[in-house]
Design a protein around this motif. Structure first.
Motif, PDB file in Angstrom:
ATOM      1  N   ARG A 196       3.692  -4.393  22.980  1.00 56.02           N
ATOM      2  CA  ARG A 196       4.411  -5.891  23.371  1.00 56.02           C
ATOM      3  C   ARG A 196       5.175  -6.352  22.156  1.00 56.02           C
ATOM      4  NH1 ARG A 196       6.887  -9.652  23.624  1.00 56.02           N
ATOM      5  NH2 ARG A 196       6.409 -11.676  24.229  1.00 56.02           N
ATOM      6  N   TRP A 197       4.412  -6.032  20.790  1.00 61.19           N
ATOM      7  CA  TRP A 197       4.983  -6.549  19.542  1.00 61.19           C
ATOM      8  C   TRP A 197       5.397  -5.366  18.639  1.00 61.19           C
ATOM      9  CZ3 TRP A 197       5.167 -11.738  19.526  1.00 61.19           C
ATOM     10  CH2 TRP A 197       4.439 -12.551  20.454  1.00 61.19           C
ATOM     11  N   GLY A 198       5.174  -4.256  18.747  1.00 58.86           N
ATOM     12  CA  GLY A 198       5.280  -3.352  17.911  1.00 58.86           C
ATOM     13  C   GLY A 198       4.288  -3.148  16.971  1.00 58.86           C
ATOM     14  N   GLU A 199       4.210  -2.276  16.243  1.00 59.52           N
ATOM     15  CA  GLU A 199       2.968  -1.860  15.211  1.00 59.52           C
ATOM     16  C   GLU A 199       2.807  -2.983  14.307  1.00 59.52           C
ATOM     17  OE1 GLU A 199       1.905   1.473  12.383  1.00 59.52           O
ATOM     18  OE2 GLU A 199       1.399   2.225  14.427  1.00 59.52           O
ATOM     19  N   HIS A 200       1.969  -3.695  14.038  1.00 62.73           N
ATOM     20  CA  HIS A 200       1.972  -4.741  13.074  1.00 62.73           C
ATOM     21  C   HIS A 200       0.404  -5.249  12.585  1.00 62.73           C
ATOM     22  CE1 HIS A 200       0.645  -6.452  16.917  1.00 62.73           C
ATOM     23  NE2 HIS A 200       0.150  -7.358  16.370  1.00 62.73           N
ATOM     24  N   VAL A 201       0.113  -5.568  11.379  1.00 62.40           N
ATOM     25  CA  VAL A 201      -1.077  -6.066  10.777  1.00 62.40           C
ATOM     26  C   VAL A 201      -2.012  -4.789  11.015  1.00 62.40           C
ATOM     27  CG1 VAL A 201      -0.710  -8.530  10.678  1.00 62.40           C
ATOM     28  CG2 VAL A 201      -1.648  -7.502  12.634  1.00 62.40           C
ATOM     29  N   VAL A 202      -1.563  -3.611  10.470  1.00 57.90           N
ATOM     30  CA  VAL A 202      -2.480  -2.489  10.691  1.00 57.90           C
ATOM     31  C   VAL A 202      -3.843  -2.410   9.659  1.00 57.90           C
ATOM     32  CG1 VAL A 202      -2.768   0.062  10.857  1.00 57.90           C
ATOM     33  CG2 VAL A 202      -0.744  -1.046  12.146  1.00 57.90           C
ATOM     34  N   GLU A 203      -4.942  -2.176  10.282  1.00 62.84           N
ATOM     35  CA  GLU A 203      -5.970  -2.217   9.451  1.00 62.84           C
ATOM     36  C   GLU A 203      -5.590  -1.483   7.957  1.00 62.84           C
ATOM     37  OE1 GLU A 203     -10.609  -1.733  10.313  1.00 62.84           O
ATOM     38  OE2 GLU A 203      -9.474   0.102  10.736  1.00 62.84           O
ATOM     39  N   GLY A 204      -5.953  -2.497   6.791  1.00 66.83           N
ATOM     40  CA  GLY A 204      -5.941  -1.608   5.515  1.00 66.83           C
ATOM     41  C   GLY A 204      -4.539  -1.812   4.928  1.00 66.83           C
ATOM     42  N   SER A 205      -3.347  -2.238   5.817  1.00 62.38           N
ATOM     43  CA  SER A 205      -2.265  -2.664   5.430  1.00 62.38           C
ATOM     44  C   SER A 205      -1.818  -3.829   4.543  1.00 62.38           C
ATOM     45  CB  SER A 205      -1.200  -2.589   6.460  1.00 62.38           C
ATOM     46  OG  SER A 205      -1.394  -3.594   7.221  1.00 62.38           O
ATOM     47  N   TRP A 206      -0.861  -3.882   3.757  1.00 58.54           N
ATOM     48  CA  TRP A 206      -0.537  -5.050   3.161  1.00 58.54           C
ATOM     49  C   TRP A 206      -0.223  -6.068   4.163  1.00 58.54           C
ATOM     50  CZ3 TRP A 206       4.410  -7.204   4.009  1.00 58.54           C
ATOM     51  CH2 TRP A 206       4.696  -8.197   3.306  1.00 58.54           C
ATOM     52  N   ASP A 207       0.537  -5.685   5.353  1.00 61.89           N
ATOM     53  CA  ASP A 207       0.959  -6.559   6.482  1.00 61.89           C
ATOM     54  C   ASP A 207      -0.325  -7.372   6.812  1.00 61.89           C
ATOM     55  OD1 ASP A 207       3.282  -6.894   7.684  1.00 61.89           O
ATOM     56  OD2 ASP A 207       2.489  -6.146   9.763  1.00 61.89           O
ATOM     57  N   ALA A 208      -1.571  -6.858   6.820  1.00 65.84           N
ATOM     58  CA  ALA A 208      -2.816  -7.440   7.292  1.00 65.84           C
ATOM     59  C   ALA A 208      -3.524  -8.407   6.477  1.00 65.84           C
ATOM     60  CB  ALA A 208      -3.887  -6.128   7.686  1.00 65.84           C
ATOM     61  N   GLU A 209      -2.951  -8.446   5.064  1.00 66.14           N
ATOM     62  CA  GLU A 209      -3.613  -9.296   4.228  1.00 66.14           C
ATOM     63  C   GLU A 209      -3.084 -10.694   4.179  1.00 66.14           C
ATOM     64  OE1 GLU A 209      -2.495  -7.801   0.214  1.00 66.14           O
ATOM     65  OE2 GLU A 209      -3.340  -5.826   0.688  1.00 66.14           O
ATOM     66  N   LEU A 210      -4.026 -11.824   3.866  1.00 63.31           N
ATOM     67  CA  LEU A 210      -3.778 -12.950   3.891  1.00 63.31           C
ATOM     68  C   LEU A 210      -2.451 -13.383   2.939  1.00 63.31           C
ATOM     69  CD1 LEU A 210      -7.050 -14.708   3.767  1.00 63.31           C
ATOM     70  CD2 LEU A 210      -5.348 -14.658   5.847  1.00 63.31           C
ATOM     71  N   VAL A 211      -1.451 -14.105   3.382  1.00 64.48           N
ATOM     72  CA  VAL A 211      -0.253 -14.506   2.491  1.00 64.48           C
ATOM     73  C   VAL A 211      -0.524 -14.998   1.227  1.00 64.48           C
ATOM     74  CG1 VAL A 211       0.504 -16.603   3.682  1.00 64.48           C
ATOM     75  CG2 VAL A 211       2.103 -14.834   2.830  1.00 64.48           C
ATOM     76  N   GLY A 212       0.100 -14.491   0.334  1.00 66.55           N
ATOM     77  CA  GLY A 212      -0.005 -15.460  -1.192  1.00 66.55           C
ATOM     78  C   GLY A 212       0.335 -16.769  -0.750  1.00 66.55           C
ATOM     79  N   GLY A 213      -0.058 -17.641  -1.825  1.00 67.12           N
ATOM     80  CA  GLY A 213       0.288 -19.058  -1.604  1.00 67.12           C
ATOM     81  C   GLY A 213      -0.897 -19.826  -0.785  1.00 67.12           C
ATOM     82  N   LEU A 214      -1.613 -19.203  -0.070  1.00 65.42           N
ATOM     83  CA  LEU A 214      -3.023 -19.828   0.460  1.00 65.42           C
ATOM     84  C   LEU A 214      -3.915 -19.768  -0.860  1.00 65.42           C
ATOM     85  CD1 LEU A 214      -3.339 -17.886   3.799  1.00 65.42           C
ATOM     86  CD2 LEU A 214      -2.288 -20.309   3.341  1.00 65.42           C
ATOM     87  N   ASP A 215      -4.888 -20.818  -0.834  1.00 67.00           N
ATOM     88  CA  ASP A 215      -6.001 -21.076  -1.856  1.00 67.00           C
ATOM     89  C   ASP A 215      -7.090 -20.567  -1.178  1.00 67.00           C
ATOM     90  OD1 ASP A 215      -7.246 -21.462  -4.177  1.00 67.00           O
ATOM     91  OD2 ASP A 215      -7.222 -23.539  -3.457  1.00 67.00           O
TER      92      ASP A 215
END
Length: 192
Positions: free
Chosen positions: A75-94
């Motif tokens: 549906r969306w293409g490969e995304h937020v794959v386990e262990g990837s940078w993509d899956a990490e919480l974004v910077g700027g969140l405290d």
């Protein structure tokens, strides 16, 4: 009516690099724009003594192998794959050590996760839900919360989305069917 901070949690849905960073696999500018509003809501909740929960949408690479219908990669293409940078919480969140992080593998943060057990163990009944995407993971998580007898309140000015129509649909649907909506300005916490 003010929220009792001892019974309230802010649920921050999927504010991850994959959705909120310009280099993310499913980046949407409104999701990046939601970082500031989400952070301000979290800060106010923390000051009042409310709980903070972050969800992370994480997909093992083989998650959809052999599925016959439900395949988010299709549906969306490969995304937020386990262990990837993509899956990490974004910077700027405290994100702090006292915050709880829930990993989920579907749109719904309650489905096959420990979220319900965590909320029950901490006496949480009211959920202020924010994050991204408004009409996907936010809406499914809020609906699932309502079905479990939590009070889901979608914070409409702390949402990421792909198009404004998607945000409006999510807010209208949440308000009409199973929960409530509010704005950050209207969120008040009771004094301890």
């Amino acid at each position: 009516m003010p929220y009792d901070p001892t019974e309230t949690a802010v649920i921050v849905v999927d504010m991850q690099n994959g959705f909120c960073h310009p280099d993310g696999s499913l980046y949407a500018e409104p999701s990046e724009a939601a970082i500031g509003p989400v952070t301000s809501l979290v800060e106010r909740a923390r000051e009042a003594g409310a709980s903070v929960v972050y969800t992370r949408d994480v997909h093992p690479p083989e998650q959809f192998d052999g599925t016959h219908y439900y395949d988010e990669f299709d549906r969306w293409g490969e995304h937020v794959v386990e262990g990837s940078w993509d899956a990490e919480l974004v910077g700027g969140l405290d994100v702090r050590e006292a915050d709880h992080i829930v990993e989920k593998h579907t749109y719904d943060a309650f489905y096959q996760t420990e979220l319900e057990g965590h909320l029950d163990a901490h006496g949480i009944s009211d959920l202020l839900i924010c994050g991204t995407l408004a009409n996907v993971c936010v809406l499914h998580t809020a609906g699932s919360a309502g079905l479990r007898d939590y009070r889901p309140v979608v914070v409409e000015d702390a949402l990421g989305y792909i198009t404004e129509d998607h945000r409006e649909y999510a807010v209208d649907h949440a308000d009409w069917l199973f929960g409530e909506t509010t704005t950050r300005e209207d969120v008040e916490f009771a004094e301890p």
